[in-house]
Scaffold this motif. Structure first.
Motif, mmCIF file in Angstrom:
data_model
loop_
_atom_site.group_PDB
_atom_site.id
_atom_site.type_symbol
_atom_site.label_atom_id
_atom_site.label_comp_id
_atom_site.label_asym_id
_atom_site.label_seq_id
_atom_site.Cartn_x
_atom_site.Cartn_y
_atom_site.Cartn_z
ATOM 1 N N VAL A 160 48.114 -56.055 -21.377
ATOM 2 C CA VAL A 160 48.479 -56.727 -19.989
ATOM 3 C C VAL A 160 47.278 -56.941 -18.938
ATOM 4 O O VAL A 160 46.845 -57.521 -18.600
ATOM 5 N N GLU A 161 46.327 -55.495 -19.277
ATOM 6 C CA GLU A 161 44.967 -55.590 -18.392
ATOM 7 C C GLU A 161 44.104 -56.622 -18.992
ATOM 8 O O GLU A 161 43.604 -57.456 -18.089
ATOM 9 N N LYS A 162 43.998 -56.934 -20.287
ATOM 10 C CA LYS A 162 43.336 -58.083 -20.630
ATOM 11 C C LYS A 162 43.688 -59.311 -20.424
ATOM 12 O O LYS A 162 42.598 -60.365 -19.751
ATOM 13 N N SER A 163 44.937 -59.542 -19.939
ATOM 14 C CA SER A 163 45.429 -60.850 -19.589
ATOM 15 C C SER A 163 44.973 -61.097 -17.980
ATOM 16 O O SER A 163 44.544 -62.048 -17.760
ATOM 17 N N TRP A 164 45.021 -59.926 -17.153
ATOM 18 C CA TRP A 164 44.441 -59.965 -15.914
ATOM 19 C C TRP A 164 42.858 -60.738 -15.868
ATOM 20 O O TRP A 164 42.645 -61.444 -15.005
ATOM 21 N N PHE A 165 42.297 -59.734 -16.649
ATOM 22 C CA PHE A 165 41.040 -60.238 -16.894
ATOM 23 C C PHE A 165 40.706 -61.607 -17.235
ATOM 24 O O PHE A 165 39.998 -62.483 -16.572
ATOM 25 N N ASN A 166 41.320 -62.304 -18.119
ATOM 26 C CA ASN A 166 41.374 -63.618 -18.557
ATOM 27 C C ASN A 166 41.684 -64.611 -17.495
ATOM 28 O O ASN A 166 41.105 -65.646 -17.457
ATOM 29 N N TYR A 167 42.927 -64.312 -16.902
ATOM 30 C CA TYR A 167 43.024 -65.283 -15.695
ATOM 31 C C TYR A 167 42.205 -65.357 -14.663
ATOM 32 O O TYR A 167 41.908 -66.501 -14.003
ATOM 33 N N ILE A 168 41.576 -64.317 -14.158
ATOM 34 C CA ILE A 168 40.588 -64.191 -13.162
ATOM 35 C C ILE A 168 39.291 -65.182 -13.842
ATOM 36 O O ILE A 168 38.769 -65.765 -13.192
ATOM 37 N N PHE A 169 39.129 -64.657 -14.907
ATOM 38 C CA PHE A 169 37.738 -65.362 -15.731
ATOM 39 C C PHE A 169 38.018 -66.894 -15.631
ATOM 40 O O PHE A 169 37.051 -67.670 -15.382
ATOM 41 N N ALA A 170 39.193 -67.232 -16.084
ATOM 42 C CA ALA A 170 39.623 -68.607 -16.407
ATOM 43 C C ALA A 170 39.460 -69.475 -15.136
ATOM 44 O O ALA A 170 39.007 -70.616 -15.135
ATOM 45 N N GLY A 171 40.116 -68.958 -13.920
ATOM 46 C CA GLY A 171 40.003 -69.416 -12.680
ATOM 47 C C GLY A 171 41.029 -70.899 -12.678
ATOM 48 O O GLY A 171 41.736 -71.227 -13.826
ATOM 49 N N PRO A 172 41.446 -71.400 -11.515
ATOM 50 C CA PRO A 172 42.402 -72.556 -11.421
ATOM 51 C C PRO A 172 42.142 -73.723 -12.383
ATOM 52 O O PRO A 172 42.935 -74.312 -12.556
#
Length: 651
Positions: free
Chosen positions: A400-412
């Motif tokens: 789940v923590e990895k997903s948070w990183f991924n969403y922030i890195f990916a951006g809108p």
């Protein structure tokens, strides 16, 4: 046996100037000026009187080239007495009764005392040490003997003049694979110091690493010298002789100039007391054409002579107190030059500059205020600035923590709408994007595994290993309640100890440590204050910085008119970040506002932060990103205000 130093001083005081007269007679001095209490030094050639008697200290000191200091005990020992025998003679001269017991009596029960090695021939020992520039007189004075096989025998006596350990060394160059030294078989080996029974406890003590170095110091004229018994790495002699060592006002350490010697010196100094300890710096002088350089005192004697040995001892450097620095040597901190971790959010970084390396920052906030999102975004910003991170997430699984990183890195720009198999809408990141993110930050982001214990010791061990092996400098613990510490009445003390250990870790490794702490129960619309962190008050008091988050409520916006202008300006944001306490800049209760994008899980305050492209993203975008609702509303409000102002002027 430990002889009372006060009694020794009383005996000297009772003798008065007779101390000087006895010293002169014992040393055979013929040019003593009784009026001025001085004469030529008997230990070196000179043509003017530099050996001067000090009536207060009851000793002579040479102010010429040798710098020697001799009191009546030193002279008696110079003439062959042990320390106990010299004291006994002093008390007899002063007509002071003193109970010595029986000198030479064995006092250790169940101790296997060694036997004396019979010695009728010392020719091999004399010849070997003559090559090392040590005279027969020095060897005889220290009772160095020779066994039947020609090995040198070093007798270790306790302060009661009892032979307590016997050590052997070959009286020839040791070949590879041969033993360098050994102790007498079938006898015990109490770790005494060689020559300690001939030491004046009222004078500085020189501690050498080996017997040849001790012999070299004495050969050069520094008689108050001992050597450690069983090698540089064995420091049991400190415990064994602690009471005896405590008598000295000054101790000089002379270890070899190699890794083992440096380690011995570093370990001895704090245990013996840095306030009274000096160290001899052995210079690296070429030894002939051998290609080697000097590393110990005996080699200095061989290459440079007695005067150089004595000079090195007398010029021993003061050992600094490791725990303090001279403030005049400390460079003042210019925060512009101090490195650290930025959040990547201008509103916060303008106030804090950076979360400096060597500091602990506390982050708190009401549930749902975005603590985890803010810290994940901080970690992403650190990684993008090539600062390795370590994360402990006590509440969320690693995936789940990895997903948070991924969403922030990916951006809108890299998040799309999708429908799940159950027909529910969700936000999706492409497989290609996830692969690029993984590849870009591989080896620099590390998370504490779900299946490992959450004890403080285990966490700090993991942090230490990650800092040392992978170079991580941003370490986040989310959260304090998930760290296993002591319970019940010890809980508050344990919390304080935890904070202290984290601060110590941050300082030791010069890293930024961020710890999430939950607040106590608070009313909605209330900022986190200095007394709102759950647990002991030391959490906030000890930390370098404390940051609190809270969500702006609908009720606040509906009642905006009743608030101050400053607070009304903050109500347009989704979250208010309060710098509760900032010890670095001496401020507290500074409020800044941030917007939040649920899709990318990013905080932002302007379009640049909303549309930030991290370094993994090398794509080119032709179309501008639409404004998020918050910035669109802000733009419209700004336009309405501008047009309203124009209409007012026209009216």
């Amino acid at each position: 046996m430990q002889i009372d130093r006060e009694a020794i001083l009383q005996a000297k005081e009772k003798l008065g100037d007779r101390n000087a007269q006895i010293i002169v007679e014992e040393l055979g001095i013929t040019d003593f000026d009784e009026k001025n209490m001085k004469c030529c030094c008997p230990f070196h050639q000179e043509d003017h009187a530099s050996f001067i008697y000090n009536k207060k200290a009851f000793n002579f000191r040479c102010f010429g080239s040798c710098g020697r200091s001799y009191d009546i005990l030193d002279v008696f020992m110079y003439k062959g007495a042990t320390y106990a025998e010299a004291c006994k003679k002093l008390f007899e001269l002063a007509e002071m009764p003193y109970s010595f017991g029986e000198l030479g009596v064995k006092t250790k029960r169940h101790y296997r005392y060694p036997h004396e090695v019979p010695c009728t021939d010392k020719s091999k020992v004399y010849a070997y040490f003559e090559q090392r520039k040590i005279s027969r007189e020095t060897l005889d004075a220290l009772d160095v003997r020779q066994d039947s096989e020609g090995n040198a025998v070093f007798n270790y006596y306790d302060t009661n003049d009892v032979l307590t350990m016997v050590k052997y060394k070959p009286s020839h160059k040791v070949q590879h694979g041969q033993a360098k030294c050994w102790c007498q078989q079938n006898s015990d080996t109490a770790p005494l110091l060689f020559n300690m029974n001939r030491i004046n406890v009222n004078s500085p003590l020189l501690i050498c690493e080996g017997e040849p170095d001790c012999l070299s110091a004495i050969e050069a004229g520094f008689k108050n010298a001992v050597s450690v018994p069983l090698g540089s790495s064995n420091l049991h002699w400190i415990d064994e002789n602690l009471e005896w060592l405590d008598q000295f006002e000054s101790i000089i350490i002379c270890a070899d100039n190699d890794d083992a010697g440096v380690k011995m010196q570093k370990e001895c100094v704090p245990r013996l007391g840095s306030w009274r300890t000096k160290v001899v710096d052995i210079p690296a002088v070429p030894i002939g054409n051998t290609g080697r350089v000097t590393k110990d005192l005996n080699e200095i004697l061989y290459v440079c002579g007695k005067d150089k040995v004595l000079e090195l001892i007398l010029d021993a450097k003061d050992s600094p107190v490791p725990s303090v620095a001279d403030l005049s040597d400390v460079e003042p901190t210019e925060y512009e030059d101090v490195d650290g971790v930025t959040t990547g959010l201008k509103a916060i970084d303008d106030e804090l500059m950076r979360l400096f390396f060597g500091t602990l920052t506390i982050v708190s906030g009401q549930p749902g205020s975005g603590k985890s999102s803010l810290l994940t975004q901080l970690a992403c910003n650190s990684l993008d600035n090539d600062i390795g991170t370590w994360l402990f997430s006590g509440e969320l699984p690693n995936g789940v923590e990895k997903s948070w990183f991924n969403y922030i890195f990916a951006g809108p720009r890299n998040i799309t709408d999708a429908i799940s198999r159950r027909g529910n809408p969700y936000k999706k990141i492409s497989t290609t994007t996830l692969a690029e993110i993984n590849k870009t930050y591989k080896g620099r982001w590390h998370i504490y595994r779900d299946d490992y214990d959450n004890t403080l010791d285990k966490l700090i061990a993991s942090m230490t290993d990650t800092v040392r092996k992978y170079g991580a400098r941003c370490l986040i613990l989310d959260n304090f309640m998930c760290i296993d510490t002591e319970t019940s009445e010890e809980e508050l003390r344990s919390q304080t100890d935890t904070i202290k250990k984290l601060i110590e870790f941050a300082k030791k490794y010069q890293v930024a440590v961020i710890l999430v702490c939950h607040p106590r129960k608070m009313d909605a619309g209330t900022n986190v204050g200095i007394y709102d962190i759950a647990g002991t008050s030391n959490i906030v008091n000890l930390a370098h910085r404390t940051i609190g988050l809270r969500r702006v409520t609908d009720a606040e916006r509906e009642n905006a008119a009743k608030y101050s202008e400053k607070r009304r300006q903050l109500l347009k944001y989704d979250v208010i970040v309060t710098i509760v306490k900032d010890r670095m800049f001496g401020r507290q209760n500074i409020d800044v506002g941030l917007y939040y994008d649920p899709a990318s899980r990013r905080f932002f305050s302007d379009m640049d932060e909303y549309d930030r492209r991290f370094s993994w993203d090398k794509k080119e975008y032709k179309e501008p990103l639409p404004l998020p609702p918050q910035l669109l509303a802000e733009e419209r409000a700004s336009e309405d205000e501008a047009f309203g102002a124009v209409n007012d002027r026209e009216g």
